[in-house]
Design an enzyme around this catalytic site. Structure first.
Site, short mmCIF file in Angstrom:
data_model
loop_
_atom_site.label_atom_id
_atom_site.label_comp_id
_atom_site.label_asym_id
_atom_site.label_seq_id
_atom_site.Cartn_x
_atom_site.Cartn_y
_atom_site.Cartn_z
N ASP A 49 -4.95 -9.30 0.13
CA ASP A 49 -6.00 -8.51 -0.51
C ASP A 49 -6.11 -8.92 -1.98
O ASP A 49 -5.09 -9.17 -2.64
CB ASP A 49 -5.66 -7.02 -0.39
CG ASP A 49 -6.82 -6.12 -0.74
OD1 ASP A 49 -7.27 -6.13 -1.90
OD2 ASP A 49 -7.28 -5.39 0.15
N ASN A 60 -9.93 2.04 7.30
CA ASN A 60 -10.92 2.93 6.70
C ASN A 60 -12.21 2.77 7.50
O ASN A 60 -12.64 1.65 7.77
CB ASN A 60 -11.17 2.57 5.24
CG ASN A 60 -9.92 2.70 4.39
OD1 ASN A 60 -9.14 3.61 4.57
ND2 ASN A 60 -9.73 1.77 3.48
N GLY A 112 -13.54 5.18 2.26
CA GLY A 112 -13.07 4.06 1.46
C GLY A 112 -13.39 2.69 2.02
O GLY A 112 -12.97 1.68 1.46
N GLN A 113 -14.15 2.61 3.13
CA GLN A 113 -14.50 1.29 3.66
C GLN A 113 -15.57 0.68 2.76
O GLN A 113 -16.62 1.28 2.54
CB GLN A 113 -15.02 1.40 5.10
CG GLN A 113 -15.25 0.04 5.74
CD GLN A 113 -15.68 0.13 7.20
OE1 GLN A 113 -15.97 1.21 7.71
NE2 GLN A 113 -15.72 -1.01 7.85
N HIS A 149 -11.22 -4.07 9.58
CA HIS A 149 -10.03 -4.74 9.07
C HIS A 149 -8.90 -3.74 8.91
O HIS A 149 -9.12 -2.58 8.60
CB HIS A 149 -10.30 -5.45 7.74
CG HIS A 149 -10.86 -4.57 6.67
ND1 HIS A 149 -12.17 -4.14 6.66
CD2 HIS A 149 -10.29 -4.05 5.55
CE1 HIS A 149 -12.38 -3.38 5.59
NE2 HIS A 149 -11.26 -3.32 4.90
N HIS A 202 -5.55 -2.81 6.86
CA HIS A 202 -4.77 -3.02 5.65
C HIS A 202 -3.31 -2.92 6.07
O HIS A 202 -2.88 -1.87 6.55
CB HIS A 202 -5.05 -1.94 4.60
CG HIS A 202 -6.43 -1.96 4.05
ND1 HIS A 202 -6.72 -2.51 2.83
CD2 HIS A 202 -7.59 -1.48 4.55
CE1 HIS A 202 -8.01 -2.38 2.59
NE2 HIS A 202 -8.57 -1.75 3.63
#
Length: 112
Positions: free
Chosen positions: A31, A85, A91-92, A98, A100
């Site tokens: 990230d 998310n 929070g996406q 995906h 995290h």
């Protein structure tokens, strides 16, 4: 591929990423804004908007989970948190499903 999707462009090799794991159908990369010492994003190579859409495809769901396992195996991680998310309010920010994968420190509960 969705041409306006940043993760699709990373999968296609059009944008750079620090790749930590790659399989036939999954890609994992660090990230850019890590929230833990290890913060890897694990994405299916095929565009799916979010985990709700992913749930409709059990085969791709299993592929993504196997990709998470591949990352943990390659990095020697045994304790980690995985976060999905779904939706902007959660929070996406990239609407390509995906995971995290977070590790390397203790995490509190409840999150967020």
């Amino acid at each position: 591929m969705q041409p306006d999707c940043v993760f699709c462009r990373i999968v296609a090799g059009q944008l750079p990423a620090d790749i930590v794991h790659q399989g036939e159908d999954v890609l994992a990369f660090n990230d850019l804004n890590p929230q833990a010492p290890v913060h890897v994003l694990v994405v299916p190579k095929r565009h799916v908007a979010d985990i709700s859409a992913l749930a409709a495809d059990p085969e791709l769901s299993a592929i993504l989970l196997a990709g998470i396992r591949g990352v943990t195996d390659e990095l020697g991680i045994t304790e980690y948190r995985t976060v999905f998310n779904t939706g902007a309010a959660a929070g996406q920010t990239v609407f390509h499903v995906h995971a995290h994968l977070l590790a390397g420190r203790s995490f509190g509960w409840p999150p967020g």
